[in-house]
Design a protein around this motif. Structure first.
Motif, mmCIF file in Angstrom:
data_model
loop_
_atom_site.group_PDB
_atom_site.id
_atom_site.type_symbol
_atom_site.label_atom_id
_atom_site.label_comp_id
_atom_site.label_asym_id
_atom_site.label_seq_id
_atom_site.Cartn_x
_atom_site.Cartn_y
_atom_site.Cartn_z
ATOM 1 N N GLU A 125 5.160 7.085 -2.312
ATOM 2 C CA GLU A 125 3.735 7.280 -1.867
ATOM 3 C C GLU A 125 2.917 8.659 -2.290
ATOM 4 O O GLU A 125 3.107 8.660 -3.330
ATOM 5 C CB GLU A 125 4.236 8.109 0.017
ATOM 6 N N LEU A 126 1.491 9.336 -1.650
ATOM 7 C CA LEU A 126 1.139 9.883 -2.572
ATOM 8 C C LEU A 126 1.877 11.611 -2.602
ATOM 9 O O LEU A 126 2.894 12.096 -1.843
ATOM 10 C CB LEU A 126 -0.083 10.141 -1.886
ATOM 11 N N PHE B 81 -8.482 5.682 10.763
ATOM 12 C CA PHE B 81 -8.062 4.533 11.758
ATOM 13 C C PHE B 81 -8.949 3.504 11.841
ATOM 14 O O PHE B 81 -8.446 2.536 12.713
ATOM 15 C CB PHE B 81 -6.329 4.156 11.462
ATOM 16 N N ASN C 41 -8.531 -3.811 0.263
ATOM 17 C CA ASN C 41 -7.550 -3.125 1.565
ATOM 18 C C ASN C 41 -8.233 -2.921 2.833
ATOM 19 O O ASN C 41 -9.015 -2.369 3.011
ATOM 20 C CB ASN C 41 -7.004 -1.887 0.558
ATOM 21 N N GLN D 29 1.455 6.854 -6.610
ATOM 22 C CA GLN D 29 0.463 7.554 -6.694
ATOM 23 C C GLN D 29 0.245 9.036 -6.628
ATOM 24 O O GLN D 29 1.381 10.118 -5.623
ATOM 25 C CB GLN D 29 -0.239 7.131 -5.433
ATOM 26 N N ASN E 23 -5.472 9.015 -5.496
ATOM 27 C CA ASN E 23 -5.593 9.755 -4.508
ATOM 28 C C ASN E 23 -7.197 9.562 -4.425
ATOM 29 O O ASN E 23 -7.058 10.438 -4.370
ATOM 30 C CB ASN E 23 -4.412 10.006 -3.541
ATOM 31 N N ILE F 48 -1.414 -3.815 1.343
ATOM 32 C CA ILE F 48 -1.312 -4.621 2.313
ATOM 33 C C ILE F 48 -0.349 -3.344 2.767
ATOM 34 O O ILE F 48 0.914 -2.777 2.146
ATOM 35 C CB ILE F 48 0.472 -5.612 2.933
ATOM 36 N N GLY F 49 -0.845 -2.423 4.294
ATOM 37 C CA GLY F 49 -0.069 -1.678 4.542
ATOM 38 C C GLY F 49 0.595 -1.628 5.418
ATOM 39 O O GLY F 49 1.676 -2.242 6.190
ATOM 40 N N ARG F 50 0.107 -0.891 7.070
ATOM 41 C CA ARG F 50 0.680 -1.666 8.687
ATOM 42 C C ARG F 50 1.100 -2.315 8.347
ATOM 43 O O ARG F 50 2.442 -2.823 9.537
ATOM 44 C CB ARG F 50 0.175 -1.268 9.539
ATOM 45 N N ALA G 120 0.662 -1.398 -0.147
ATOM 46 C CA ALA G 120 -0.077 -0.217 -0.031
ATOM 47 C C ALA G 120 0.989 1.580 -0.018
ATOM 48 O O ALA G 120 2.207 1.670 0.696
ATOM 49 C CB ALA G 120 -1.158 0.114 1.414
ATOM 50 N N PRO G 121 0.446 2.660 -0.646
ATOM 51 C CA PRO G 121 1.297 3.951 -0.219
ATOM 52 C C PRO G 121 0.190 4.201 0.881
ATOM 53 O O PRO G 121 -0.144 3.949 1.839
ATOM 54 C CB PRO G 121 0.095 4.537 -1.597
ATOM 55 N N MET G 122 1.985 4.426 1.843
ATOM 56 C CA MET G 122 2.280 4.691 2.858
ATOM 57 C C MET G 122 3.426 6.029 2.924
ATOM 58 O O MET G 122 4.262 5.873 2.633
ATOM 59 C CB MET G 122 2.346 4.484 3.453
ATOM 60 N N ALA G 123 3.202 7.444 3.344
ATOM 61 C CA ALA G 123 3.587 8.454 3.291
ATOM 62 C C ALA G 123 4.633 8.588 4.026
ATOM 63 O O ALA G 123 4.485 7.990 5.782
ATOM 64 C CB ALA G 123 2.834 9.413 3.208
ATOM 65 N N ASP H 152 -6.953 -3.661 7.040
ATOM 66 C CA ASP H 152 -6.669 -4.583 8.555
ATOM 67 C C ASP H 152 -6.278 -5.884 8.322
ATOM 68 O O ASP H 152 -6.859 -6.688 8.882
ATOM 69 C CB ASP H 152 -7.848 -5.195 9.049
ATOM 70 N N ILE H 153 -5.280 -6.013 7.048
ATOM 71 C CA ILE H 153 -5.243 -7.928 6.986
ATOM 72 C C ILE H 153 -3.645 -7.262 7.827
ATOM 73 O O ILE H 153 -2.766 -6.529 7.695
ATOM 74 C CB ILE H 153 -4.308 -7.587 5.214
ATOM 75 N N ILE I 240 6.758 6.378 3.944
ATOM 76 C CA ILE I 240 7.188 5.228 4.775
ATOM 77 C C ILE I 240 7.900 4.374 3.147
ATOM 78 O O ILE I 240 8.800 3.393 3.423
ATOM 79 C CB ILE I 240 6.563 3.978 5.406
HETATM 80 C C1 LIG Z 1 1.387 5.879 7.994
HETATM 81 C C2 LIG Z 1 0.709 5.510 6.982
HETATM 82 C C3 LIG Z 1 0.913 6.504 5.467
HETATM 83 C C4 LIG Z 1 -0.033 6.558 4.906
HETATM 84 N N1 LIG Z 1 -0.290 7.167 3.590
HETATM 85 C C5 LIG Z 1 -0.625 6.843 2.494
HETATM 86 C C6 LIG Z 1 -0.677 7.289 1.124
HETATM 87 O O1 LIG Z 1 -0.055 8.586 1.037
HETATM 88 N N2 LIG Z 1 -2.066 7.076 0.245
HETATM 89 C C7 LIG Z 1 -2.838 6.182 0.451
HETATM 90 O O2 LIG Z 1 -3.635 5.726 -0.630
HETATM 91 N N3 LIG Z 1 -3.003 5.569 1.379
HETATM 92 C C8 LIG Z 1 -2.657 5.719 2.387
HETATM 93 N N4 LIG Z 1 -2.293 5.280 3.215
HETATM 94 C C9 LIG Z 1 -3.398 4.210 4.553
HETATM 95 C C10 LIG Z 1 -2.747 3.392 3.108
HETATM 96 O O3 LIG Z 1 -2.615 2.754 2.498
HETATM 97 C C11 LIG Z 1 -4.208 1.913 3.529
HETATM 98 O O4 LIG Z 1 -5.061 2.176 2.763
HETATM 99 C C12 LIG Z 1 -4.348 1.774 5.228
HETATM 100 O O5 LIG Z 1 -3.343 1.863 5.879
HETATM 101 C C13 LIG Z 1 -5.181 0.450 5.163
HETATM 102 O O6 LIG Z 1 -4.106 -0.027 5.462
HETATM 103 P P1 LIG Z 1 -3.700 -1.844 6.201
HETATM 104 O O7 LIG Z 1 -4.743 -1.983 7.214
HETATM 105 O O8 LIG Z 1 -2.870 -2.365 5.833
HETATM 106 O O9 LIG Z 1 -2.442 -0.760 6.920
HETATM 107 C C14 LIG Z 1 -0.844 4.883 4.796
HETATM 108 C C15 LIG Z 1 -1.172 4.457 5.641
HETATM 109 C C16 LIG Z 1 -0.738 4.862 7.126
HETATM 110 C C17 LIG Z 1 -0.630 3.862 8.332
#
Ligand SMILES: Cc1cc2nc3c(=O)[nH]c(=O)nc-3n(C[C@H](O)[C@H](O)[C@H](O)COP(=O)(O)O)c2cc1C
Length: 334
Positions: A51-52, A188, A211, A81, A108, A234-236, A26-29, A213-214, A31
């Motif tokens: 990340e976005l 969240f 997507n 993204q 996004n 998968i994100g977190r 998953a995209p994560m700013a 909570d996996i 990270i």
């Molecule tokens: C630290 C952090 C940064 C995130 N940044 C983005 C982002 O840049 N773009 C986006 O679409 N979602 C972002 N998300 C959301 C994740 O992509 C994902 O949709 C969300 O965490 C749920 O998935 P998970 O339960 O597997 O973590 C971010 C989530 C976290 C925790």
């Protein structure tokens, strides 16, 4: 009558791009930088997402944003993204990302933080689906590579916008849709409601990526099974645990679990993560060490002494010191 089990495909194509596994980082700013994306790809992610990135910042040639065009061939396929609320700026940003070698562009529609949503971008587009569809169309027309969309269930529980919008996104040319099964108003909090993913899957023919909570490889298989989605994101759960991708692959391939990584492997990958980040000329050692202070302890979650590790790691400014510390801590654990 018992229902037949879902047949889970190990294939996922986004437009012409064939992923080697239906598993997406998953995209994560803050990270999903180059270093982490590369590690996740090597450990089994079929697709990684940056990340976005702001379409405004790209328009104004912001150096920091251009510094995030840091993908390399070892990560491919890589999805970039973008966020923004103006179709022409988004089309321009998509073209720039394509010129810089993106394989896929992702819109996004999930970010709810005021900095993004108050300007009509991110999850705010869930409140203006006509504009969102115009943005998708403009991006699709501007580039040759596939355009995908990442949405939430809706803005708030008054309307599950994802179901109707998914069809619109498909009609506008989107090649796939990722659904974070929570409302934007939830941030969240609460649990993701995977039934929304199933309902989106029922109304479109483009791939649907589930997507939310996996937390384990078993969860990923359960989402594929319960929702019929084409891929999981998968994100977190990947933070400090990129091995989750390898574990999902093993379950998909032979339905059997594999051993978790050893402590030595954890130390090696954690160090590689920080070293590759530091080697990026846009980052450097000082910033890499600071950025990794929050993430490194995740690599050792569940190990004795992780609280001490967290408090020790903030003291270091040099990678050599982190390396010495981790190797010493590792030998004490053995
Ligand atoms: C630290 C952090 C940064 C995130 N940044 C983005 C982002 O840049 N773009 C986006 O679409 N979602 C972002 N998300 C959301 C994740 O992509 C994902 O949709 C969300 O965490 C749920 O998935 P998970 O339960 O597997 O973590 C971010 C989530 C976290 C925790």
């Amino acid at each position: 009558m018992p229902t037949a089990p879902t047949i889970i495909s190990k294939q996922l194509s986004i437009g012409p791009i064939k992923l080697d596994a239906p598993i997406v980082l998953a995209p994560m700013a803050g990270i999903t930088n180059h270093s982490f994306r590369q590690i996740c790809r090597e450990l089994g992610a079929g697709l990684v997402v940056t990340e976005l990135l702001s379409s405004h910042a790209i328009h104004y040639k912001n150096a920091k944003t251009f510094g995030m065009f840091d993908w390399t061939d070892s990560e491919r396929p890589v999805s970039v993204q973008l966020f923004g609320g103006d179709p022409s700026l988004m089309a321009e940003a998509a073209m720039v990302a394509e010129e810089h070698g993106a394989d896929i562009i992702d819109l996004n529609m999930g970010c709810w933080v005021p900095k993004v949503a108050k300007n009509g971008a991110g999850a705010a587009l869930l409140k203006d689906v006509c504009l969102a569809a115009d943005i998708v169309k403009a991006m699709v027309q501007a580039v040759k590579i596939p355009v995908t969309v990442k949405i939430r269930s809706g803005w708030d529980s008054k309307e599950t916008t994802a179901i109707g919008f998914a069809q619109r996104a498909q009609d506008s040319g989107a090649a796939a849709i990722a659904v974070h099964a929570r409302f934007a108003s939830q941030g969240f909090t609460g649990r993701a409601d995977w039934s929304v993913i199933r309902r989106v899957k029922d109304v479109v023919t483009i791939p649907v990526i589930g997507n939310g909570d996996i937390e384990s490889a078993e969860d990923a298989l359960r989402m594929l099974d319960e929702t019929g989605c084409d891929g999981v994101m998968i994100g977190r759960a990947a933070v400090g645990n990129p091995w989750i991708f390898r574990e999902i692959r093993a379950l998909l391939d032979c339905r059997s679990a594999i051993d978790p990584p050893s402590l030595l492997e954890r130390i090696d990958v954690a160090l590689r993560h920080v070293k590759t980040l530091a080697a990026d000329p846009n980052v450097g050692e000082e910033r890499a060490v600071k950025e990794m202070r929050g993430q490194l302890p995740h690599y050792f979650k569940g190990f004795p002494g992780v609280t001490k590790l967290r408090s020790e790691l903030v003291k270091f400014n040099l990678i050599d010191d982190i390396e010495n510390f981790l190797h010493k801590a590792g030998s004490e654990c053995r």
